[in-house]
Design an enzyme around this catalytic site. Sequence first.
Site, PDB file in Angstrom:
ATOM      1  CB  SER A 128      -0.897   0.035   1.196  1.00 13.29           C
ATOM      2  OG  SER A 128      -1.615   1.315   1.294  1.00 13.29           O
ATOM      3  CD  GLU A 130      -2.843   5.449   3.735  1.00  6.72           C
ATOM      4  OE1 GLU A 130      -2.605   5.960   4.621  1.00  6.72           O
ATOM      5  OE2 GLU A 130      -3.640   6.022   2.680  1.00  6.72           O
ATOM      6  CE1 TYR A 152      -5.081  -1.672   4.640  1.00  6.50           C
ATOM      7  CE2 TYR A 152      -3.780   0.455   3.973  1.00  6.50           C
ATOM      8  CZ  TYR A 152      -4.481  -0.742   3.745  1.00  6.50           C
ATOM      9  OH  TYR A 152      -4.310  -1.093   2.493  1.00  6.50           O
TER      10      TYR A 152
END
Length: 319
Positions: A128, A130, A152
């Site tokens: 990801s 992120e 996450y």
Amino acid sequence: MTQSKTALICGISGQDGAYLAKLLFQKDYIVWGTSRDAQMSSFRNLHILGIKEQVKLISMALTDFRSVLQVITKVEPDEIYNLAGQSSVGLSFEQPVETLESIAIGTLNLLESVRFLDKPIKIYSAGSSECFGDTGNYPADETTPFRPRSPYAVAKSAAFWQVANYREAYGLFACSGILFNHESPLRPERFVTQKIISTACRIAQGSQEKLYLGNTNIHRDWGWAEEYVEAMYLMLQQNQADDYIIATGETCSLQDFVQYTFEFLDLNWEEYVIVDESLFRPTDLTFGKANPSKAKNQLGWKAKYKVKDVVKMMIEAKL
């Protein structure tokens, strides 16, 4: 005649899993899909794409090593696509333990099972964007350090390094796709893009409601999910396993996304949008920017659809 390949998609009920299954059927694969309880799951997205009957569904708990080992032994896949685990950044602040377990332990169980079975199974793991945290105005590439800013992102970072470790230590063919935001009509409404599209469409059809949003000043690279699964497939067709950023290379703000949506429906967004501070996250990325040139040069993959196309296609699917 060449024998069909077999793919195991963990997390087949999500947006990416469903589109990936559709793509692999077009390439003549036998597709198995897992869910924590395959008897009870609705597999709504597979129904929407009209492929539910073609998928061989099987129950698997990614956090249970024995369950993972049993399923891989039964299915005998050529390729495993790990798209499972908690998928919401916002929810990860409320459920940090479940997030870390489902993503990091789940990925570890897959890698360890393949190593244990000693079969030439190729593994794709969903990374990801992120993980990078805030890179400012600097576009992240595959060498950019991680600075995760949510439970996450911490979990995804751990999974990424597990994949790299098993590749280097044990010679597994294991790749991480570091995907930036990618949307489609299959997104549930807890994702902000689908919330925007759905609410704006209802307003256009006469609803008197307002659209409540958190921080609209965040910037993201938004792409089209159906294209992004092609990159996952391509990663496992290479001679050598490697990690790739998958993105459009263009960044826009959430406010721009809102504006494009309402403009497409001939509405002035400022009349309908209310910024609600209770929807702000404890920490959030202000700026997500990507350099996807490695995927273009090595995989031959490049995003055809940019953010305005994504808005248009999501609205058309809704209406």
